[in-house]
Write an enzyme that holds these catalytic residues in place. Structure first.
Site, PDB file in Angstrom:
ATOM      1  N   ASP A 104     -74.690  13.637  81.592  1.00  0.00           N
ATOM      2  CA  ASP A 104     -74.107  12.648  80.693  1.00  0.00           C
ATOM      3  C   ASP A 104     -73.546  11.512  81.555  1.00  0.00           C
ATOM      4  OD1 ASP A 104     -73.211  11.575  78.271  1.00  0.00           O
ATOM      5  OD2 ASP A 104     -71.563  12.971  78.056  1.00  0.00           O
ATOM      6  N   THR A 108     -69.658  15.366  86.253  1.00  0.00           N
ATOM      7  CA  THR A 108     -69.788  16.784  86.585  1.00  0.00           C
ATOM      8  C   THR A 108     -70.717  16.956  87.777  1.00  0.00           C
ATOM      9  OG1 THR A 108     -69.339  17.507  84.327  1.00  0.00           O
ATOM     10  CG2 THR A 108     -70.526  19.051  85.747  1.00  0.00           C
TER      11      THR A 108
END
Length: 175
Positions: A104, A108
């Protein structure tokens, strides 16, 4: 098919085919070296299990790291929290493949790569089942991508909304 107001984005048969395609790419790249798989929990657990079942390259070990940036919302906060630590001896000098559910914002990927890189792997690559490139906020590279999807919040196949929908067999979105 609709479930709980959800619409199918990627049906089960397409998921299976996509996982098989990723496995062939990974097998090609790790045929002679083998690989340590690091699954990013919780969302990638089902994807990782299915990927492991079709990989032919030698998997030396499967490790887990938990990363969270969503909480109970539908937008990443950008603040990635990692939980659990890896034994440096399990990844140091090894060829490591991080397996994640969705790319996204990229935060992360950045956090997990930085953490594992600090443990001294021989090589480090990232595999994501889903990619939403229009949401990217940081410059990161994903070496293996199963599906590029539009900017929709998705659930199923391990991915959740407030811990719900993980067990759905396909990828769904809220219309």
């Amino acid at each position: 098919m609709r479930r709980d107001g959800l619409s199918v984005l990627i049906p089960e048969d397409e998921l299976r085919a996509g996982v098989a395609t990723l496995a062939r790419e990974i097998d090609r790249d790790y045929a002679t070296t083998g690989v340590v798989i690091v699954c990013v929990l919780k969302g990638a657990a089902i994807f990782t299990a299915d990927l492991l079942r079709v990989l032919r390259a030698e998997v030396h070990r499967v490790e887990f790291v938990r990363a969270s940036s969503y909480g109970s919302g539908t937008e990443s906060s950008g603040d990635v929290r990692l939980a659990g630590t890896l034994d440096p001896g399990h990844v140091s000098g090894q060829h490591v493949l991080i397996v994640d559910d969705i790319a996204d914002t990229g935060y992360t990927c950045l956090a997990v790569k930085d953490y594992i890189r600090s443990l001294g792997p021989a090589s480090l690559r990232y595999c994501t089942l889903l990619d939403k490139p229009e949401r990217r906020e940081v410059d990161v590279q994903y070496e293996y991508v199963g599906f590029t999807i539009p900017n929709r919040f998705v659930v199923g196949y391990g991915m959740d909304f407030d811990e719900r929908y993980r067990g759905l067999p396909a990828i769904y979105y809220f219309p």
